[in-house]
Every structure is written in structure tokens, then in C-alpha cells.
Design a protein around this motif. Structure first.
Motif, mmCIF file in Angstrom:
data_model
loop_
_atom_site.group_PDB
_atom_site.id
_atom_site.type_symbol
_atom_site.label_atom_id
_atom_site.label_comp_id
_atom_site.label_asym_id
_atom_site.label_seq_id
_atom_site.Cartn_x
_atom_site.Cartn_y
_atom_site.Cartn_z
ATOM 1 N N THR A 289 0.857 -1.182 0.000
ATOM 2 C CA THR A 289 0.000 0.000 0.000
ATOM 3 C C THR A 289 0.889 1.227 0.000
ATOM 4 O O THR A 289 1.891 1.306 0.725
ATOM 5 N N THR A 290 0.518 2.215 -0.757
ATOM 6 C CA THR A 290 1.318 3.443 -0.892
ATOM 7 C C THR A 290 1.309 4.250 0.381
ATOM 8 O O THR A 290 2.313 4.822 0.803
ATOM 9 N N SER A 291 0.127 4.268 1.021
ATOM 10 C CA SER A 291 0.025 5.083 2.241
ATOM 11 C C SER A 291 0.956 4.562 3.324
ATOM 12 O O SER A 291 1.650 5.317 4.053
ATOM 13 N N SER A 292 1.009 3.264 3.408
ATOM 14 C CA SER A 292 1.879 2.669 4.444
ATOM 15 C C SER A 292 3.352 2.949 4.148
ATOM 16 O O SER A 292 4.160 3.252 5.038
ATOM 17 N N ILE A 293 3.654 2.823 2.859
ATOM 18 C CA ILE A 293 5.068 3.101 2.487
ATOM 19 C C ILE A 293 5.421 4.561 2.776
ATOM 20 O O ILE A 293 6.488 4.885 3.303
ATOM 21 N N GLN A 294 4.466 5.457 2.484
ATOM 22 C CA GLN A 294 4.736 6.881 2.747
ATOM 23 C C GLN A 294 4.881 7.144 4.224
ATOM 24 O O GLN A 294 5.753 7.892 4.671
ATOM 25 N N THR A 295 4.040 6.502 4.953
ATOM 26 C CA THR A 295 4.104 6.685 6.409
ATOM 27 C C THR A 295 5.421 6.187 6.949
ATOM 28 O O THR A 295 6.079 6.819 7.789
ATOM 29 N N LEU A 296 5.758 4.973 6.437
ATOM 30 C CA LEU A 296 7.048 4.420 6.929
ATOM 31 C C LEU A 296 8.237 5.291 6.508
ATOM 32 O O LEU A 296 9.200 5.458 7.265
ATOM 33 N N SER A 297 8.130 5.826 5.318
ATOM 34 C CA SER A 297 9.227 6.715 4.871
ATOM 35 C C SER A 297 9.327 7.949 5.758
ATOM 36 O O SER A 297 10.437 8.402 6.117
#
Length: 813
Positions: A595-603
Motif C-alpha cells: 500500500t502506498t500510504s503505508s510506504i509513505q508513512t514508513l518513509s
């Protein structure tokens, strides 16, 4: 235009004589050379002289190194006047305006006839034991100055180097050279500022300058030289006693003329003959008068005394073989002057002529009792001893011849009777016989009277000889009584001298006691100062200990802070590792979820963690820098502590050395005291003296010497000279004190005085190489290279590897 130096002239004459020498008389000649084909120049005053051998004569090429005024006018006036007088004491010369070329410029010279002979000091040194020769030289010198006075001439610079003497058998010939300061009537009233002569020969007022030229400028130096010759003829030991062979010195020095009462030379002359004493007294008067009040030498010479008249008459009788009359005159001279050693010698010679060896020996011994070094008496005594040894029995005198015996009465009557018997037969024959008989009686009576008269004359002659012998014995007894009286007077003088010495020693002892008290007081003051230093050192030690304690505490605090930072760093590292693990887990989860949102959050979270991690790293870096700064401060404090500790040890050592020096100064047996030297001078370094030399120095001299040393270090040269002079007065035999005084004079560029001091030090301690080197340095600065070389070589004879002397010789070459 600057004048060439001596080296410039020497190079021109040595390497380019045919180009440099312009005088036609000298140009074709050859310069006289010595060993290694080197020139033989003669330096003195403002000139240098080269001997040049021409085709028919030898000349002196004289060159000036400085301007001496209108030399051409002076030399023309001098030459014209001397050619008119033709005195035998001067040599022919000529002034040549352009006589030599040096460095492309032409300079004047004088061409002089070369005069053979020895300088005054060399002549005296070679004839020191020949009193007759020295007296002959004095007589010839007196004749020379009398001739100069008669022609209104003065030399202006009478001294050792300008007087040449040549001995021929018993005669002595004198020549004068160097006419730069010569006076003739044409030069009257000119300023006397060109050449003032050497202070050892000249009146102090003339050395001061400001006078005018006249025939009187030689009056003082004439008396100095004449008196010196007579004194050395009577007592040759003065030559070595006063170190006459200095650079320019003779019997006197400039200090003798300034300090008459403290002069050792004048005190020695008081013990010589009456003539010398009178001349010495006259020289003292000259020192107190002005130049215009001085008198010529012939006006102050002693008049002939009655003792000298009798002595001269005795010599006349002795030459005519009238020995008894000579004895009477010599006895008369001895009666007038009991210390007339020449009269004793003449009396002994008269006795020797008549083979009276015992009386001759007694008279010679009486002369030696007055002067143990009187050579004529020594030679007479030697001849008498040899003569008495060859003929152990004195030759008998010829007895008077016996008178003819008178005939007895019986023989006379028998002759008369026989004669009567012969003439009785004839009356005429009887009368003739009677007349013959009467004539015979007259002849017998006359012959008897003549024999009696001859016998009476012989008896009178025998009685006269006995009377003369008794008179000679009486004179010998009288001379013995006089000798005993002289010895008694000598003993009384010696006793008085010893009493004076004891008085001086008592005063010196009192002075030393006062100095010891002063040293004790100084010691107490130094002890108090030492206590103050100890207290200051104790306070500094306490402060240092406190600083060390503080530094230790700060070090411990820094160490604990550093440990805390290390722990925090480890915690941050473990947290970072956990974050990395969590990040890895999140990434795996994101990959699974995609999921993009999760990746963004993790970033975002990762960026945040990275920023926090960088922040922690910056904090750790700043903490590391603070830790290193604290470690550097701790090292600096440790080095300062060690430096303070070394300073403390150094102060302790200095305090110990100071205490040791004070103990040595106040100790009764002085062991070692450093003698002062001037290390900054370009001279030899100070020489440590041994214990046996220190014991020869009195306590007063030691104190004055040390005070002079500190004054010398502080550049208080006048004060140092006064202190060293006082030390020299207390211990005149200390070579080191003379050496220190010479160093002080060398520092203030009074080279003549430094030369005298160093020569005195060398005379007292011949192995004093530093004194020889400083003597060479003084001579070099005065421009006397030959004397500098001699002194430097003397130092090298003591130590051939002595570098300062080697360097000085190299510099001269």
C-alpha cells in the motif's frame, strides 16, 4: 686623501719594487730580507722603515702612515741646519716628495743613510754585566746631549728605538734616528702636538699636550736615560727586577713620575751610590716643575767629590807603579766615603802589584761586601786566590846588604909600625911616608863614615817599609771597623724594616678581622634572605599541591562524564538497532501490503528517525570534543606541575650553592675563590686558580678582588680598577690580580696599562698562558705586531694547541 697602511707599503716594496719605488737612488736597489725571503720592516710611531741595499751604500726607506703636517718644510729646515753643523750623531737624509707609489697614488718618503747599531735596550741587555761599558755609554750620551744643547737642537723623542749604540773595543758610538719631532732654531714657537714621545721617557706636562717646540723638550728624557744607565751599571739586577724589556718601557714608567712616593724604582735608587741618589732626587724635582723650569743634563750632574779626587789620584799613582802612594790615596778615598767600592778595588789592586795577596784579598772582599755583584772585585778576588795557590809562600823582600867590617886596632898598629920601619932610614922618605900615612888614615876614616851612612840609609828605608806596612795594617783594621759599622747599620735598618713589616701585618690583620665581621653580617643577611626564599618556596609548594588536587578532581569528574556519555552512546546505539529492526519489519509488512500510504508513512517515520539519529550523533561529537579539551587541560596542568617541580629543585640547588659559598668565605682556611674575568671581551677566558695560589692572597686582597670582579661584571670599570689596585697593594705577588687589572684596562682600551699588567702577571707566573694571550691581544690593538707575535708564541710554548693564540697568529699573518 687617506694614507696607506703598513701592510700596503710592505706589499708595494715586496712585490712591485721597480714600479712602486720612484726615487732614482733607491729604485735600482734590493730590499734586505730575512728568513724565508721575507721583508725586514721596522715600525714605530707614524712610519715604517725598509732597509734598501744600493750599489755603494745601504739606505733606509722611510714611509709615513699618517699626515704629520708640513713635512717638506720641516725636513728642509732640519737638513739645512744639520748640514751646517755636521754633528756626528745624525745621519744624512733627504726628503723626496713623490718617492713611492701605492695603490696608484704618490706619497712622500725620506731616504736616510742606514745606521748600524743596537737599540738602547738591546745594547744594555747584551752588556748588562759590563759596568765599565755602561758607564762609557752614559759618558758618551752626556757628551752628545751637551753638543745638542750647544747648537740649540732637541730630538723631541729620545727613547729606546731612536737611539742606536755601537761598541768598538772600549769605545761606544751613538747615533740618533727618526727626525719627525726634531727641533732646530728655524722651527721655534711651533705647536708641540705632532709627536709627544712615550710617557715612560717624557715629562707628564708634555704628554698632556698644548706646549710649543723648543730646545728644552729633551731635558727630562735626557736625565731619565742617563740616570738609568748609571743605575744599571751599579746594580744590573734592576733589569730583571722591574721587567725593563717591555714594549717601550725602560727603568721608569709613567706611573713612577705621577706617584713619586709610591714608586718602587725611586726607593731602590735610594740604596745606590751618592751620585745616583742625587740624580734620582733631581728627577723627582723635575716631575714637580714645569717644562720651562727644567735644566739641561750638564747643569744637574753631581760635582766631583773629595773622595773621587783622591780615588783619581790613586789611579794615577797606580798607573805609574807608585804603589805605596796609591795605597795612601785609596785609603783617603775610603775614609771620605766608606761605601766607595771602586776605591777598595784600587787598594786591592795596589796590594796585588806588590804581591801582598792577603791584603789584596781583604780589600776585594770589602768591595764585594758593598756590592756582591761588582765584577771587577770578583775578578780581582779570583786572580788573588789563583796567585796565592800557585805560590804558597809570599816572595821574600830583598834584605839590605851588610856594610863592610872595620879593621881591628892590632892590625892597624902593625901596619903603622911596618910602615915606619920602611921610612926611617931616610928623612925625606920619612916625611913622604908621613904624608902617605896621614892620607891613608883619612881614606880609612872616610870609608868608615860612608859605610856607616849607607847602613843608616838602609835602616831608614827598612823602618820606612815597616811603617808603611803598619800603616796598611792599620788602614785594613780601620776598613774592617768601618765594614762592621756598616753591617751594624744594615742590621739596624733590617730590624726597623722588620718592625715596620710587623706594624703593617698588624694593620692588615685588623683589616682582615673587620672584613670577617662584615662578611659575618652579610652572611646573617643572606641567611635571612634564604629563610624568606624557603617560606616562599613552601607557599609555592602548597599552592602547587592544591592545584594538583583540583586538577585530579576535575580529571575524575571528566572521566565520570566521559563514562556517562559512553553509556548514553551505547543506549542510543541499541535504540538505533531496534529501530532498524522495526524498520525492516515495517518494510517487509509494506511489501506484503503493497500500500502506498503505508510506504509513505514508513518513509516519513524513517526520515524522522534518521533526523533523530543525526541529532544524537552530533551530540556525541560535541561531547567527544569537550572530553578531548578536558584531557588537554589535564595534560597542560601536569606539565605545569612538572615545570614548577623542576624550578623548585633548581632554587633548592642555588640556595645550597649560595650557602656553601658563604661557608667558604667565612672559613678560616680559604680553599677556592673564583677570580673575576670579563667573558664578554675578545680575550682569554677566566682561569681557575689552584689552592696554593689562593693561600698566597691575603683576606683583604681576596675581598677587594671579589668586589672588583662584581664591579667589572656591572661595567663599573673605574670602581673595578680602584678595587683591583687595592688588592694588588695587599698582595703584589698575585699574578691573577695583575691579570684582572689588565683585563679591566683592556676593556676600557687603555692598552699601555694593560700591557704592563699582563707582563707583570707573566713575570709572576710564566705558565699563565691566558696572560700571554691577552698581552698579545693588547699589543695587536696598539699596532705592535712583532710584540703581539712574541706574546702569542709564548702562550703556544705553554700550550701548543691553545686555539685563541693560533687564531691571533693567523689573523696577523
Amino acid at each position: 686623501m687617506p694614507w696607506p697602511s703598513r701592510r700596503d707599503y710592505a706589499q708595494a716594496v715586496d712585490f712591485f719594487p721597480h714600479i712602486s719605488i720612484l726615487d732614482p737612488e733607491l729604485r735600482g736597489g734590493t730590499s734586505r730580507r730575512g728568513a724565508n725571503n721575507s721583508l725586514i720592516p721596522h715600525s714605530g710611531g707614524f712610519s715604517i722603515v725598509f732597509p734598501i741595499e744600493g750599489l755603494s751604500n745601504t739606505y733606509a726607506l722611510r714611509c709615513w702612515i699618517a699626515d704629520i703636517g708640513d713635512a717638506e718644510t720641516r725636513y728642509r729646515a732640519i737638513s739645512d741646519y744639520l748640514k751646517q753643523r755636521r754633528l756626528p750623531y745624525f745621519v744624512d737624509f733627504e726628503y723626496v716628495p713623490n718617492g713611492i707609489m701605492v695603490n696608484g697614488d704618490r706619497y712622500p718618503i725620506t731616504r736616510m743613510e742606514w745606521a748600524e747599531g743596537e737599540t738602547l735596550c738591546d745594547f744594555i741587555e747584551h752588556n748588562l754585566q759590563d759596568a765599565r761599558c755602561l758607564k762609557t755609554a752614559a759618558v758618551e750620551f752626556q757628551k752628545m746631549v751637551a753638543a745638542l744643547h750647544a747648537h740649540q737642537i732637541s730630538h723631541g723623542d729620545l727613547q729606546d728605538g731612536n737611539i742606536l749604540l755601537k761598541r768598538s773595543g772600549t769605545d761606544v758610538e751613538i747615533k740618533l734616528i727618526d727626525y719627525d719631532s726634531l727641533f732646530v732654531p728655524a722651527l721655534r714657537n711651533q705647536p708641540d702636538s705632532l709627536i709627544l714621545g712615550f710617557p715612560e721617557y717624557q715629562h707628564p706636562q708634555r704628554i698632556a699636550g698644548g706646549g710649543i717646540t723648543s730646545e728644552k723638550v729633551d731635558y727630562f728624557s735626557e736625565l731619565v736615560i742617563y740616570l738609568s744607565l748609571l743605575s744599571l751599571a751599579e746594580k744590573p739586577d734592576l733589569w730583571s727586577q722591574f721587567g725593563i724589556r717591555t714594549e717601550r718601557g725602560f727603568l721608569f714608567t709613567a706611573e713612577d713620575f705621577k706617584n713619586l712616593d709610591q714608586s718602587d724604582v725611586f726607593r731602590e735608587l735610594e740604596n745606590l751610590s751618592p751620585d745616583v741618589k742625587q740624580l734620582a732626587s733631581k728627577l723627582k724635582e723635575f716631575c714637580k716643575l714645569s717644562l720651562n723650569q727644567l735644566k739641561p743634563l750638564e747643569a744637574v750632574l753631581p760635582k766631583t767629590s773629595p773622595a773621587q779626587v783622591a780615588y783619581n789620584q790613586g789611579l794615577t799613582y797606580l798607573r805609574n807603579n807608585r804603589h805605596h802612594q796609591a795605597m795612601v790615596e785609596f785609603d783617603k778615598a775610603i775614609g771620605l766615603d766608606p761605601n766607595y767600592k771602586e776605591a777598595y778595588h784600587g787598594l786591592g789592586l795596589a796590594h796585588f802589584k806588590i804581591s801582598n795577596f792577603a791584603e789584596a784579598k781583604r780589600a776585594a772582599e770589602a768591595a764585594l761586601g758593598i756590592d756582591p755583584h761588582y765584577q771587577p772585585a770578583i775578578q780581582l778576588l779570583d786572580v788573588v786566590i789563583k796567585s796565592s795557590g800557585n805560590s804558597s809562600v809570599v816572595p821574600p823582600t830583598v834584605p839590605p846588604s851588610s856594610p863592610p867590617q872595620n879593621p881591628s886596632d892590632s892590625i892597624f898598629l902593625q901596619n903603622v909600625l911596618g910602615f915606619w920601619q920602611l921610612i926611617a932610614p931616610n928623612l925625606w922618605q920619612y916625611m913622604t911616608g908621613a904624608l902617605a900615612f896621614i892620607l891613608l888614615i883619612c881614606i880609612v876614616v872616610l870609608s868608615t863614615q860612608i859605610s856607616a851612612r849607607d847602613e843608616a840609609l838602609r835602616q831608614i828605608e827598612a823602618l820606612t817599609d815597616q811603617q808603611v806596612k803598619h800603616g796598611l795594617k792599620l788602614n785594613a783594621t780601620t776598613s774592617s771597623i768601618r765594614t762592621l759599622s756598616n753591617e751594624n747599620a744594615q742590621f739596624l735598618r733590617e730590624n726597623q724594616r722588620l718592625q715596620n713589616q710587623l706594624t703593617k701585618q698588624d694593620e692588615a690583620t685588623k683589616t682582615q678581622i673587620a672584613i670577617a665581621k662584615q662578611l659575618r653580617s652579610e652572611k646573617e643577611g643572606l641567611r635571612g634572605h634564604n629563610r624568606k626564599l624557603r617560606n616562599q618556596l613552601a607557599e609555592q609548594d602548597k599552592e602547587t599541591k592544591n592545584q594538583i588536587t583540583i586538577a585530579r578532581r576535575e580529571k575524575e569528574e571528566l572521566h565520570s562524564q566521559n563514562q556517562t556519555l559512553r553509556n548514553e552512546k551505547e543506549q542510543l546505539h541499541s535504540q538505533n538497532q531496534e529501530l532498524r529492526n522495526e524498520n525492516t519489519m515495517l518494510q517487509n509488512q509494506l511489501k506484503l501490503d503493497a500500500t502506498t500510504s503505508s510506504i509513505q508513512t514508513l518513509s516519513n517515520e524513517k526520515a524522522k528517525l534518521l533526523r533523530e539519529n543525526q541529532k544524537l550523533r552530533n551530540q556525541l561529537t560535541e561531547q567527544d570534543k569537550a572530553t578531548k579539551a578536558q584531557i588537554a587541560i589535564a595534560k597542560q596542568l601536569r606539565s605545569e606541575k612538572e615545570e614548577l617541580h623542576s624550578q623548585n629543585q633548581k632554587l633548592h640547588k642555588e640556595n645550597t650553592a649560595l650557602q656553601k659559598r658563604l661557608d667558604e668565605l667565612t672559613h678560616d682556611d680559604v680553599t677556592a675563590v673564583p677570580i673575576p674575568r670579563k667573558n664578554q671581551l675578545p680575550a682569554a677566558p677566566p682561569k681557575k686558580i689552584s689552592n696554593n695560589i689562593i693561600r698566597q692572597v691575603t683576606l683583604g686582597a681576596l675581598s677587594k678582588n671579589n668586589q672588583g670582579y662584581f664591579a667589572f661584571k656591572e661595567n663599573q670599570h673605574s670602581k673595578a680598577i680602584d678595587l683591583f689596585e687595592d688588592a694588588k697593594g695587599n698582595s703584589p705577588k698575585s699574578a691573577v690580580i695583575h691579570y684582572n687589572l689588565g683585563c679591566t684596562y683592556l676593556a676600557i682600551k687603555e692598552y699601555i696599562k694593560s700591557v704592563n699588567c699582563f707582563q707583570k702577571a707573566v713575570g709572576l707566573d710564566p705558565g699563565f698562558k691566558e696572560a700571554n694571550y691577552n698581552l698579545a691581544l693588547s699589543q695587536l690593538r696598539r699596532g705592535y705586531h712583532q710584540e703581539a707575535i712574541k706574546a702569542a708564541q709564548a702562550a703556544l710554548n705553554i700550550d701548543r694547541n691553545y686555539q685563541p693564540a693560533l687564531q691571533l697568529l693567523a689573523a696577523i699573518e
